[in-house]
Each structure stands twice: as C-alpha cells, then as structure tokens.
Write a protein that holds these residues in place. Structure first.
Motif, mmCIF file in Angstrom:
data_model
loop_
_atom_site.group_PDB
_atom_site.id
_atom_site.type_symbol
_atom_site.label_atom_id
_atom_site.label_comp_id
_atom_site.label_asym_id
_atom_site.label_seq_id
_atom_site.Cartn_x
_atom_site.Cartn_y
_atom_site.Cartn_z
ATOM 1 N N GLN A 193 0.828 -1.199 0.000
ATOM 2 C CA GLN A 193 0.000 0.000 0.000
ATOM 3 C C GLN A 193 0.867 1.254 0.000
ATOM 4 O O GLN A 193 0.557 2.243 -0.683
ATOM 5 N N ALA A 194 1.981 1.214 0.737
ATOM 6 C CA ALA A 194 2.889 2.367 0.751
ATOM 7 C C ALA A 194 3.518 2.576 -0.620
ATOM 8 O O ALA A 194 3.682 3.719 -1.067
ATOM 9 N N ARG A 195 3.869 1.481 -1.317
ATOM 10 C CA ARG A 195 4.422 1.622 -2.669
ATOM 11 C C ARG A 195 3.366 2.170 -3.618
ATOM 12 O O ARG A 195 3.658 3.010 -4.478
ATOM 13 N N TYR A 196 2.130 1.700 -3.471
ATOM 14 C CA TYR A 196 1.045 2.222 -4.305
ATOM 15 C C TYR A 196 0.867 3.721 -4.076
ATOM 16 O O TYR A 196 0.682 4.488 -5.031
ATOM 17 N N ASN A 197 0.928 4.158 -2.826
ATOM 18 C CA ASN A 197 0.786 5.584 -2.517
ATOM 19 C C ASN A 197 1.893 6.399 -3.171
ATOM 20 O O ASN A 197 1.658 7.512 -3.654
ATOM 21 N N LEU A 198 3.109 5.849 -3.175
ATOM 22 C CA LEU A 198 4.223 6.559 -3.801
ATOM 23 C C LEU A 198 4.012 6.681 -5.301
ATOM 24 O O LEU A 198 4.187 7.769 -5.881
ATOM 25 N N LEU A 199 3.621 5.582 -5.963
ATOM 26 C CA LEU A 199 3.407 5.626 -7.411
ATOM 27 C C LEU A 199 2.254 6.564 -7.772
ATOM 28 O O LEU A 199 2.323 7.291 -8.763
ATOM 29 N N ALA A 200 1.201 6.552 -6.949
ATOM 30 C CA ALA A 200 0.077 7.454 -7.207
ATOM 31 C C ALA A 200 0.508 8.909 -7.046
ATOM 32 O O ALA A 200 0.090 9.784 -7.823
ATOM 33 N N ALA A 201 1.368 9.188 -6.069
ATOM 34 C CA ALA A 201 1.838 10.559 -5.870
ATOM 35 C C ALA A 201 2.722 11.003 -7.035
ATOM 36 O O ALA A 201 2.668 12.168 -7.455
ATOM 37 N N ILE A 202 3.543 10.095 -7.575
ATOM 38 C CA ILE A 202 4.378 10.432 -8.731
ATOM 39 C C ILE A 202 3.499 10.744 -9.944
ATOM 40 O O ILE A 202 3.703 11.743 -10.639
ATOM 41 N N ALA A 203 2.502 9.883 -10.203
ATOM 42 C CA ALA A 203 1.615 10.098 -11.345
ATOM 43 C C ALA A 203 0.847 11.414 -11.198
ATOM 44 O O ALA A 203 0.711 12.180 -12.159
ATOM 45 N N ARG A 204 0.370 11.693 -9.980
ATOM 46 C CA ARG A 204 -0.369 12.932 -9.746
ATOM 47 C C ARG A 204 0.538 14.155 -9.903
ATOM 48 O O ARG A 204 0.155 15.159 -10.515
ATOM 49 N N GLY A 205 1.750 14.071 -9.359
ATOM 50 C CA GLY A 205 2.678 15.191 -9.477
ATOM 51 C C GLY A 205 3.075 15.464 -10.914
ATOM 52 O O GLY A 205 3.222 16.618 -11.322
ATOM 53 N N LEU A 206 3.239 14.394 -11.692
ATOM 54 C CA LEU A 206 3.605 14.564 -13.097
ATOM 55 C C LEU A 206 2.470 15.209 -13.879
ATOM 56 O O LEU A 206 2.701 16.100 -14.717
ATOM 57 N N LEU A 207 1.242 14.795 -13.623
ATOM 58 C CA LEU A 207 0.097 15.410 -14.303
ATOM 59 C C LEU A 207 -0.037 16.886 -13.919
ATOM 60 O O LEU A 207 -0.369 17.731 -14.760
ATOM 61 N N GLN A 208 0.211 17.207 -12.664
ATOM 62 C CA GLN A 208 0.152 18.604 -12.240
ATOM 63 C C GLN A 208 1.231 19.436 -12.923
ATOM 64 O O GLN A 208 0.987 20.589 -13.298
ATOM 65 N N ALA A 209 2.427 18.859 -13.082
ATOM 66 C CA ALA A 209 3.505 19.576 -13.767
ATOM 67 C C ALA A 209 3.159 19.790 -15.237
ATOM 68 O O ALA A 209 3.403 20.869 -15.794
ATOM 69 N N LEU A 210 2.590 18.774 -15.882
ATOM 70 C CA LEU A 210 2.179 18.918 -17.278
ATOM 71 C C LEU A 210 1.074 19.970 -17.406
ATOM 72 O O LEU A 210 1.078 20.784 -18.336
ATOM 73 N N SER A 211 0.133 19.954 -16.467
ATOM 74 C CA SER A 211 -0.946 20.936 -16.506
ATOM 75 C C SER A 211 -0.401 22.355 -16.341
ATOM 76 O O SER A 211 -0.870 23.290 -16.997
ATOM 77 N N PHE A 212 0.613 22.520 -15.478
ATOM 78 C CA PHE A 212 1.253 23.821 -15.296
ATOM 79 C C PHE A 212 1.808 24.331 -16.629
ATOM 80 O O PHE A 212 1.648 25.512 -16.971
ATOM 81 N N CYS A 213 2.448 23.449 -17.380
ATOM 82 C CA CYS A 213 3.013 23.842 -18.679
ATOM 83 C C CYS A 213 1.921 24.108 -19.706
ATOM 84 O O CYS A 213 1.969 25.113 -20.439
ATOM 85 N N HIS A 214 0.917 23.222 -19.766
ATOM 86 C CA HIS A 214 -0.130 23.364 -20.772
ATOM 87 C C HIS A 214 -0.935 24.639 -20.575
ATOM 88 O O HIS A 214 -1.344 25.283 -21.546
ATOM 89 N N GLN A 215 -1.185 25.015 -19.328
ATOM 90 C CA GLN A 215 -1.931 26.241 -19.072
ATOM 91 C C GLN A 215 -1.173 27.480 -19.540
ATOM 92 O O GLN A 215 -1.768 28.533 -19.759
ATOM 93 N N ARG A 216 0.141 27.346 -19.703
ATOM 94 C CA ARG A 216 0.972 28.458 -20.169
ATOM 95 C C ARG A 216 1.374 28.308 -21.633
ATOM 96 O O ARG A 216 2.274 28.990 -22.106
ATOM 97 N N GLY A 217 0.692 27.409 -22.338
ATOM 98 C CA GLY A 217 0.903 27.272 -23.766
ATOM 99 C C GLY A 217 2.161 26.543 -24.155
ATOM 100 O O GLY A 217 2.696 26.757 -25.247
ATOM 101 N N VAL A 218 2.659 25.648 -23.298
ATOM 102 C CA VAL A 218 3.890 24.915 -23.583
ATOM 103 C C VAL A 218 3.596 23.423 -23.606
ATOM 104 O O VAL A 218 3.019 22.875 -22.660
ATOM 105 N N ALA A 219 4.006 22.759 -24.682
ATOM 106 C CA ALA A 219 3.962 21.301 -24.782
ATOM 107 C C ALA A 219 5.389 20.775 -24.739
ATOM 108 O O ALA A 219 6.250 21.239 -25.481
ATOM 109 N N HIS A 220 5.661 19.825 -23.856
ATOM 110 C CA HIS A 220 7.035 19.377 -23.611
ATOM 111 C C HIS A 220 7.652 18.721 -24.843
ATOM 112 O O HIS A 220 8.790 19.022 -25.217
ATOM 113 N N CYS A 221 6.941 17.784 -25.465
ATOM 114 C CA CYS A 221 7.360 17.137 -26.724
ATOM 115 C C CYS A 221 8.644 16.301 -26.592
ATOM 116 O O CYS A 221 9.200 15.889 -27.606
ATOM 117 N N GLY A 222 9.124 16.074 -25.383
ATOM 118 C CA GLY A 222 10.290 15.212 -25.204
ATOM 119 C C GLY A 222 10.201 14.470 -23.890
ATOM 120 O O GLY A 222 11.213 14.140 -23.275
#
Length: 306
Positions: free
Chosen positions: A199-228
């Motif tokens: 369960q602790a490993r699942y929580n870590l993976l879920a936090a990584i996935a959530r943090g990555l989506l938040q980082a992508l959303s931060f870029c997309h809201q500012r008109g930037v697509a990472h593309c790499g």
C-alpha cells in the motif's frame, strides 16, 4: 563562428536587459555529472507551435550536452559559494539551448537579476520545473573538446542545483517495498506487513503520477507542450515509500518543447478541444501518451522486483 554569433543574438533578443547573463569566472567546475544525447532541434522542431512541424531526425550518436556540478561565487558580501548545475551545449545543440531559454521564460517569467538568492531559494516553493538561473558564453571544456575539437565559445546554461535525480536513475536502483518498522510492526502478522508495504508503494506511485500530471498541466496552461517527455525528463527528490509526503516531481529538458500563443488547457483542468489546432492537439496527445508509457515503465520495474 557565424553559428555561435547567430545563437547569441537570439539569446540577446530573449534577454535584452542581460539580467540572466553570468561570467565564466563566476564558476568553478566541481564534478562531471553526465553526458546527454538529444535530437538536434535546430533543424526539425520549431520554437513555436504555430509553425509547421517536420519529422524528427534520429538521435545523435554522440552526446551533445555535458552536465556538471559547479560552485557559483557571486563575489558579493554575505553571499557564500553555492552549488549549481552547468550544462554545456555543443555546437549542434545550441538552438536547443535557446529554445530551452525561451520556454523557461514563458513558464517562469524573465530571468531574475538576484541570481544568488534564486540559487539558494527553497526548492519546494518554486514551479514544478527545474529552474534556470541564466546563461553564459565561454570556451568549451576539455570534455567538449574531446567530442568536438571546435575551439570557439559555446553556450552554457546555469540551473539551480536541487539534489533531485532523473526518474530513469531511480528506476534502476528500485528496491522492494519497505515493510513497516517500529514497535507497532512487531505485533503485525506477516501478511499484514506485506499488505502495508504494498500500500505504501502504491501511494508513492500514485503521488508520482499525480505530481507529473500537475507539472504537465502547469506547462499546458501556459501554452507549452514538452514534446520530449520521458523518464530522463522527470526528476524526483525521493524514491522512498516512507517519504511520500515530501515527494517533489518536476519536469526538465525543455529543449524540444513547443510554445503556443494560447493555453493548451484551461486553468480548471476542463478539456476543451473546439478551439485547438491539429498541431496543438497532437502535442497534447504526445505528452499524455508519454505519461502513460512512463507509468508502464514504473509498473514494469515494480513487477520485476516482486
């Protein structure tokens, strides 16, 4: 030499006030951290998403970005030496460096004139991307000359050193989930301890996935697509199941990113497709597909450990 001058002219256009410019004597290289191979975006990837994209060329056989840890000394009183990250861009990747500067400017605003204060700032209070401090034009290092004997000055980018590691390295050193410790764990049944560890490993993976989506959303809201996007472009401060509350997820390596004139995602996270161009939708889909592939790589590494 003409290629160097044209590159620096583009840098000057991005930073007219020279607030992000460093001097070579400000730094002392401490350690070679690694070499990075990146596609040459100068000929294939436009710096604006409104331009017509073309096919990406194959990855270069030789590394074209060299990464160092270095000591920055501002020379001002009460400002001691601070560790930063230097990235040396060889001749075939200077346009990538310029694109990185442009993207960082869109995401975080103009480069700060208070460089030392930016270098020592708390990493948890910034944006979810690796912060850039500035740039300098300096002669190539011995490492660079061993790859390309061109002695002309090259472009270096200066990043805040936050002690974070690429997720690709984290996956290589992944260990089995950590079982609970302490007095309470002494009275747990074996199957309960294993379930708690999973369960602790699942929580870590879920936090990584959530943090990555938040980082992508931060870029997309500012008109930037990472593309790499890849495991080498996502950096973490921890891979410990017990430190999930302190986890930080940030994006790095924006050299191939595309910048659009409009947000790619509304602030509230509601996906609106009607006003997007075809190239814009392709960039969004590319980022999300890369995100899914990274999750698969993480899960695959976890399964191998079981």
């Amino acid at each position: 030499m003409q290629s160097v001058m044209s590159t620096m002219e583009m840098v000057d256009a991005l930073d007219e006030e020279k607030t992000g410019e460093f001097l070579p004597q400000d730094f002392q290289i401490v350690k070679l951290l690694g070499r990075v191979g990146m596609q040459d975006a100068a000929a294939s990837q436009p710096t604006s998403g409104d331009a017509s994209p073309s096919r990406s060329p194959p990855a270069l056989e030789q590394p074209n970005i060299i990464v160092y840890a270095a000591r920055y000394n501002s020379g001002l009183p009460y400002q001691g030496p601070v560790t930063v990250q230097l990235r040396e861009y060889l001749k075939n990747s200077r346009r990538v460096a310029v694109n990185e500067l442009m993207v960082q400017q869109r995401l975080c605003g103009d480069l700060r004139q208070e460089k030392w204060q930016a270098a020592v700032a708390d990493r948890s209070k910034g944006h979810p991307i690796m912060p850039i401090l500035g740039y300098l034009e300096a002669p190539p290092s011995d490492e660079a000359l061993a790859i390309n004997p061109d002695p002309s000055d090259t472009l270096w980018l200066v990043y805040k050193f936050e002690g974070m590691r690429p997720m690709s390295l984290m996956l290589q050193s992944m260990e089995l989930p950590e079982e609970p410790t302490g007095i309470g764990a002494m009275f747990m049944r074996r199957e309960d301890a294993i379930a708690a560890a999973l369960q602790a490993r699942y929580n870590l993976l879920a936090a990584i996935a959530r943090g990555l989506l938040q980082a992508l959303s931060f870029c997309h809201q500012r008109g930037v697509a990472h593309c790499g996007l890849g495991c080498g472009s996502v950096v973490l401060n921890t891979w410990s199941d017990k430190e999930v509350d302190q986890l930080l997820v940030k994006l790095d390596n924006f050299g191939l990113a595309r910048v659009y004139k409009h947000p790619l995602e509304p602030p509230l996270g509601v996906w609106v497709v009607g006003g997007w161009t075809r190239k814009c939708r392709c960039s969004i889909v590319q980022c999300l597909c890369s995100w899914v592939c990274m999750l698969y790589q993480i899960l695959h590494a976890c399964v191998k450990q079981q």
